[in-house]
Scaffold this motif. Structure first.
Motif, PDB file in Angstrom:
ATOM      1  N   ALA A  53      -6.908 -17.033  42.917  1.00 62.86           N
ATOM      2  CA  ALA A  53      -7.540 -15.820  43.139  1.00 62.86           C
ATOM      3  C   ALA A  53      -6.744 -14.553  43.492  1.00 62.86           C
ATOM      4  O   ALA A  53      -6.702 -13.726  42.750  1.00 62.86           O
ATOM      5  CB  ALA A  53      -8.910 -15.981  43.908  1.00 62.86           C
ATOM      6  N   VAL A  54      -5.960 -14.854  44.495  1.00 69.13           N
ATOM      7  CA  VAL A  54      -5.050 -13.761  44.873  1.00 69.13           C
ATOM      8  C   VAL A  54      -3.952 -13.385  43.935  1.00 69.13           C
ATOM      9  O   VAL A  54      -3.624 -12.243  43.500  1.00 69.13           O
ATOM     10  CB  VAL A  54      -4.267 -13.994  46.336  1.00 69.13           C
ATOM     11  CG1 VAL A  54      -3.100 -13.068  46.625  1.00 69.13           C
ATOM     12  CG2 VAL A  54      -5.111 -14.194  47.587  1.00 69.13           C
ATOM     13  N   GLU A  55      -3.428 -14.323  43.479  1.00 65.98           N
ATOM     14  CA  GLU A  55      -2.484 -14.061  42.134  1.00 65.98           C
ATOM     15  C   GLU A  55      -3.255 -13.382  40.991  1.00 65.98           C
ATOM     16  O   GLU A  55      -2.562 -12.468  40.370  1.00 65.98           O
ATOM     17  CB  GLU A  55      -1.753 -15.586  41.625  1.00 65.98           C
ATOM     18  CG  GLU A  55      -0.969 -16.093  42.732  1.00 65.98           C
ATOM     19  CD  GLU A  55      -0.472 -17.571  42.232  1.00 65.98           C
ATOM     20  OE1 GLU A  55       0.378 -17.959  42.933  1.00 65.98           O
ATOM     21  OE2 GLU A  55      -0.980 -18.030  41.277  1.00 65.98           O
ATOM     22  N   GLU A  56      -4.462 -13.806  40.545  1.00 68.34           N
ATOM     23  CA  GLU A  56      -4.877 -13.322  39.505  1.00 68.34           C
ATOM     24  C   GLU A  56      -5.373 -11.684  39.774  1.00 68.34           C
ATOM     25  O   GLU A  56      -5.211 -10.852  38.977  1.00 68.34           O
ATOM     26  CB  GLU A  56      -6.424 -14.063  39.163  1.00 68.34           C
ATOM     27  CG  GLU A  56      -6.225 -15.253  38.170  1.00 68.34           C
ATOM     28  CD  GLU A  56      -7.235 -15.985  37.968  1.00 68.34           C
ATOM     29  OE1 GLU A  56      -7.485 -16.705  37.444  1.00 68.34           O
ATOM     30  OE2 GLU A  56      -8.589 -15.255  38.535  1.00 68.34           O
ATOM     31  N   ILE A  57      -5.942 -11.503  40.860  1.00 65.39           N
ATOM     32  CA  ILE A  57      -6.562  -9.948  41.496  1.00 65.39           C
ATOM     33  C   ILE A  57      -5.085  -9.147  41.288  1.00 65.39           C
ATOM     34  O   ILE A  57      -5.258  -8.016  40.802  1.00 65.39           O
ATOM     35  CB  ILE A  57      -7.068 -10.257  42.726  1.00 65.39           C
ATOM     36  CG1 ILE A  57      -8.478 -11.044  42.570  1.00 65.39           C
ATOM     37  CG2 ILE A  57      -7.376  -8.799  43.381  1.00 65.39           C
ATOM     38  CD1 ILE A  57      -9.209 -11.240  44.101  1.00 65.39           C
ATOM     39  N   LYS A  60      -3.947  -8.485  37.908  1.00 68.64           N
ATOM     40  CA  LYS A  60      -5.010  -7.565  37.219  1.00 68.64           C
ATOM     41  C   LYS A  60      -4.850  -5.959  37.763  1.00 68.64           C
ATOM     42  O   LYS A  60      -4.837  -4.962  36.876  1.00 68.64           O
ATOM     43  CB  LYS A  60      -6.371  -7.856  37.278  1.00 68.64           C
ATOM     44  CG  LYS A  60      -6.866  -9.156  36.584  1.00 68.64           C
ATOM     45  CD  LYS A  60      -8.199  -9.773  36.902  1.00 68.64           C
ATOM     46  CE  LYS A  60      -8.577 -11.002  36.526  1.00 68.64           C
ATOM     47  NZ  LYS A  60      -9.963 -11.503  36.984  1.00 68.64           N
ATOM     48  N   GLY A  61      -4.717  -5.889  38.819  1.00 74.25           N
ATOM     49  CA  GLY A  61      -4.357  -4.579  39.612  1.00 74.25           C
ATOM     50  C   GLY A  61      -5.969  -4.015  40.098  1.00 74.25           C
ATOM     51  O   GLY A  61      -6.464  -3.972  39.094  1.00 74.25           O
ATOM     52  N   ILE A  62      -5.861  -3.681  41.227  1.00 72.61           N
ATOM     53  CA  ILE A  62      -6.961  -2.875  41.689  1.00 72.61           C
ATOM     54  C   ILE A  62      -6.841  -1.692  42.671  1.00 72.61           C
ATOM     55  O   ILE A  62      -5.652  -1.949  43.094  1.00 72.61           O
ATOM     56  CB  ILE A  62      -8.015  -3.943  42.570  1.00 72.61           C
ATOM     57  CG1 ILE A  62      -7.104  -4.418  43.882  1.00 72.61           C
ATOM     58  CG2 ILE A  62      -8.706  -4.918  41.748  1.00 72.61           C
ATOM     59  CD1 ILE A  62      -8.234  -5.283  44.568  1.00 72.61           C
ATOM     60  N   LYS A  68      -3.407   1.782  45.429  1.00 76.37           N
ATOM     61  CA  LYS A  68      -3.206   0.455  44.833  1.00 76.37           C
ATOM     62  C   LYS A  68      -3.153  -0.752  45.787  1.00 76.37           C
ATOM     63  O   LYS A  68      -2.616  -0.584  46.758  1.00 76.37           O
ATOM     64  CB  LYS A  68      -2.016   0.546  44.087  1.00 76.37           C
ATOM     65  CG  LYS A  68      -1.807  -0.660  43.256  1.00 76.37           C
ATOM     66  CD  LYS A  68      -0.442  -0.625  42.204  1.00 76.37           C
ATOM     67  CE  LYS A  68      -0.269  -1.870  41.342  1.00 76.37           C
ATOM     68  NZ  LYS A  68       0.961  -2.103  40.877  1.00 76.37           N
ATOM     69  N   ILE A  69      -4.081  -1.807  45.651  1.00 71.44           N
ATOM     70  CA  ILE A  69      -4.222  -2.788  46.583  1.00 71.44           C
ATOM     71  C   ILE A  69      -3.203  -3.769  46.270  1.00 71.44           C
ATOM     72  O   ILE A  69      -3.441  -4.323  45.015  1.00 71.44           O
ATOM     73  CB  ILE A  69      -5.555  -3.167  46.708  1.00 71.44           C
ATOM     74  CG1 ILE A  69      -6.441  -1.964  47.299  1.00 71.44           C
ATOM     75  CG2 ILE A  69      -5.571  -4.311  47.743  1.00 71.44           C
ATOM     76  CD1 ILE A  69      -5.826  -1.440  48.833  1.00 71.44           C
ATOM     77  N   LYS A  70      -2.560  -4.592  47.108  1.00 77.61           N
ATOM     78  CA  LYS A  70      -2.021  -5.597  46.544  1.00 77.61           C
ATOM     79  C   LYS A  70      -2.281  -6.615  47.752  1.00 77.61           C
ATOM     80  O   LYS A  70      -2.108  -6.607  49.009  1.00 77.61           O
ATOM     81  CB  LYS A  70      -0.301  -5.538  47.167  1.00 77.61           C
ATOM     82  CG  LYS A  70       0.403  -6.847  46.692  1.00 77.61           C
ATOM     83  CD  LYS A  70       1.848  -6.618  46.765  1.00 77.61           C
ATOM     84  CE  LYS A  70       2.593  -8.053  46.618  1.00 77.61           C
ATOM     85  NZ  LYS A  70       4.058  -7.777  46.286  1.00 77.61           N
ATOM     86  N   LEU A  71      -2.761  -7.949  47.483  1.00 77.10           N
ATOM     87  CA  LEU A  71      -3.322  -8.999  48.297  1.00 77.10           C
ATOM     88  C   LEU A  71      -2.297  -9.728  48.764  1.00 77.10           C
ATOM     89  O   LEU A  71      -1.082 -10.121  48.123  1.00 77.10           O
ATOM     90  CB  LEU A  71      -4.373  -9.795  47.563  1.00 77.10           C
ATOM     91  CG  LEU A  71      -5.701  -9.082  47.181  1.00 77.10           C
ATOM     92  CD1 LEU A  71      -6.735  -9.970  46.627  1.00 77.10           C
ATOM     93  CD2 LEU A  71      -6.234  -8.237  48.385  1.00 77.10           C
ATOM     94  N   GLN A  72      -1.954 -10.042  50.096  1.00 75.51           N
ATOM     95  CA  GLN A  72      -0.991 -11.037  50.618  1.00 75.51           C
ATOM     96  C   GLN A  72      -1.757 -12.146  51.144  1.00 75.51           C
ATOM     97  O   GLN A  72      -2.853 -12.097  52.203  1.00 75.51           O
ATOM     98  CB  GLN A  72      -0.127 -10.305  51.552  1.00 75.51           C
ATOM     99  CG  GLN A  72       0.815 -11.137  52.106  1.00 75.51           C
ATOM    100  CD  GLN A  72       1.655 -10.420  53.175  1.00 75.51           C
ATOM    101  OE1 GLN A  72       1.405  -9.542  53.912  1.00 75.51           O
ATOM    102  NE2 GLN A  72       3.028 -10.726  53.437  1.00 75.51           N
ATOM    103  N   LEU A  73      -1.577 -13.283  50.716  1.00 72.00           N
ATOM    104  CA  LEU A  73      -2.157 -14.560  51.294  1.00 72.00           C
ATOM    105  C   LEU A  73      -1.380 -15.095  52.670  1.00 72.00           C
ATOM    106  O   LEU A  73      -0.239 -15.463  52.596  1.00 72.00           O
ATOM    107  CB  LEU A  73      -2.112 -15.702  50.357  1.00 72.00           C
ATOM    108  CG  LEU A  73      -2.668 -17.170  50.558  1.00 72.00           C
ATOM    109  CD1 LEU A  73      -4.028 -17.068  51.390  1.00 72.00           C
ATOM    110  CD2 LEU A  73      -2.399 -18.037  49.568  1.00 72.00           C
ATOM    111  N   LEU A  74      -2.050 -15.430  53.722  1.00 76.96           N
ATOM    112  CA  LEU A  74      -1.625 -15.800  55.001  1.00 76.96           C
ATOM    113  C   LEU A  74      -2.304 -17.094  55.021  1.00 76.96           C
ATOM    114  O   LEU A  74      -3.300 -17.156  55.485  1.00 76.96           O
ATOM    115  CB  LEU A  74      -1.746 -14.893  56.017  1.00 76.96           C
ATOM    116  CG  LEU A  74      -1.048 -13.564  56.117  1.00 76.96           C
ATOM    117  CD1 LEU A  74      -1.102 -12.947  57.433  1.00 76.96           C
ATOM    118  CD2 LEU A  74       0.389 -13.569  55.679  1.00 76.96           C
TER     119      LEU A  74
END
Length: 379
Positions: A53-57, A60-62, A68-74
């Motif tokens: 999910a994190v990689e897909e989001i 796509k870019g949000i 601009k938001i970049k998700l980082q998985l911890l």
């Protein structure tokens, strides 16, 4: 309820794009599950669901609130241990995650939930089924699958009314999950007219069950129910068959996995096991789940083990709430999670006032020729 709020979420960085200065905000999403120990195959499955999910989001870019938001998985390992779970939770709070997807086990989810509640950080468990998790009145706690009261109750009624069982032996591993689902199964069996002739206990690291199985054998039950996980249930099945116990074997979602055939070997048999998964999809959702399974296998090289799709949906549900709140601040988007009506892979993600999934589905399975086979999907 008052929350101790985290003043800053993620890390803000500036990136140069051509001659324009654009802001990019890194928003951290926590994932906690046992990635070591006997439940590690399940825990990694949960983590992988979040990771996709994190990689897909990110691909796509949000943009939220003009940034601009970049998700980082911890990702943290709780080893299915309550003490390690609270340490992992504290670590994620200190890292200022915006939300946590996890934990896997009820016995780790429940103690960690107070830490997230105190910090005002939303926690979405894709798999913890003990009812106590959402009975604590924490506004931060959400569950994406049906709880043990429903799961154990449905299995108990099915065991008596559909399978025709009259006498039952019950074993649980004394964890919050195992004991919880076994207790609910026992209540439902009694209410449906069944007779419990033996009750035994083990633990979630046991490998030798000869003593308890020998005691059960003397009672000649029609059905043995095990509250616990597949890493214990598989070897238990092997020893049942070695002792000549031919009773049917039942359990909850902890044993209802794609890994059980390898753990049980030839003791699996055909139509000898009935288990329920806390989740499931209606016919019109099958294609979405099949597509996710294919995507998962392409990304990680193996099949889904347990609840990856629910972890995937939980991550998208968090981001959907952020979009609707136009904020990545938990204080602002947390209320939006409770109002969710997100069309996920596993179905519509919406929660009741306690944080439990609305209209949670259950899927009953058996095993034939070494593979899990669908019996029925029910609410």
């Amino acid at each position: 309820m008052q929350f101790k709020m985290i003043p800053l979420v993620g890390a803000l960085s500036l990136v140069l794009s051509g001659s324009a200065l654009a802001q990019e905000q890194v928003v951290r999403i926590g994932s906690v599950a046992p990635t070591t120990g006997s439940d590690s195959h399940m825990g990694k499955d949960n983590e992988n669901g979040v990771r996709i999910a994190v990689e897909e989001i990110n691909a796509k870019g949000i943009t939220i609130d003009g940034k601009k938001i970049k998700l980082q998985l911890l990702a943290e390992d709780d080893a299915a241990d309550p003490r390690q779970a609270t340490n992992a939770a504290t670590k994620l709070v200190d890292a200022r995650v915006a939300a946590v997807i996890g934990h896997l086990n009820s016995g780790t989810t429940i103690p960690a939930s107070r830490i997230y509640s105190n910090a005002g950080i939303p926690q979405l468990s894709p798999s913890a089924t003990n009812p106590k998790y959402t009975q604590q009145n924490f506004k931060t706690a959400f569950r994406l699958v049906a709880n043990d009261a429903k799961l154990g109750g449905t299995l108990g009624e099915y065991a008596v009314k559909t399978m025709g069982g009259k006498t039952f032996a019950i074993i649980d591993d004394r964890t919050a999950y195992g004991q919880g689902v076994a207790d609910q199964f026992a209540k439902s069996v009694k209410a449906s007219g069944g007779n419990i002739v033996a009750t035994q206990y083990t633990n979630n690291k046991a490998t030798d069950f000869n003593a308890i199985l020998t005691a059960i054998k003397a009672k000649k039950p029609d059905i043995i129910f095990f509250g616990g996980m597949d890493a214990v249930g598989g070897p238990m099945l092997r020893q049942m068959r070695q002792l000549g116990i031919n009773a049917k074997f039942m359990g909850g979602d902890g044993i209802c996995t794609g890994s059980l055939p390898g753990l049980a070997g030839t003791a699996l048999g055909n139509d000898q096991i009935v288990c329920a998964e806390a989740g499931g999809v209606a016919e019109n959702q099958r294609k979405a789940v099949d597509d996710f399974r294919a995507k998962y296998k392409k990304r990680f090289g193996n099949d889904i083990v347990y609840t990856a799709a629910y972890a995937y949906d939980a991550t998208y549900t968090v981001v959907d709430a952020m979009k609707r709140a136009n904020s990545v601040d938990p204080a602002k988007f947390l209320p939006e999670i409770g109002k969710s009506n997100y069309p996920g892979v596993t179905g519509t993600i919406a929660f009741d006032a306690n944080g439990d999934i609305k209209d949670g589905m259950l899927t009953l399975y058996t095993y034939r020729n070494g593979k899990r086979e669908l019996l029925t999907v029910t609410k």
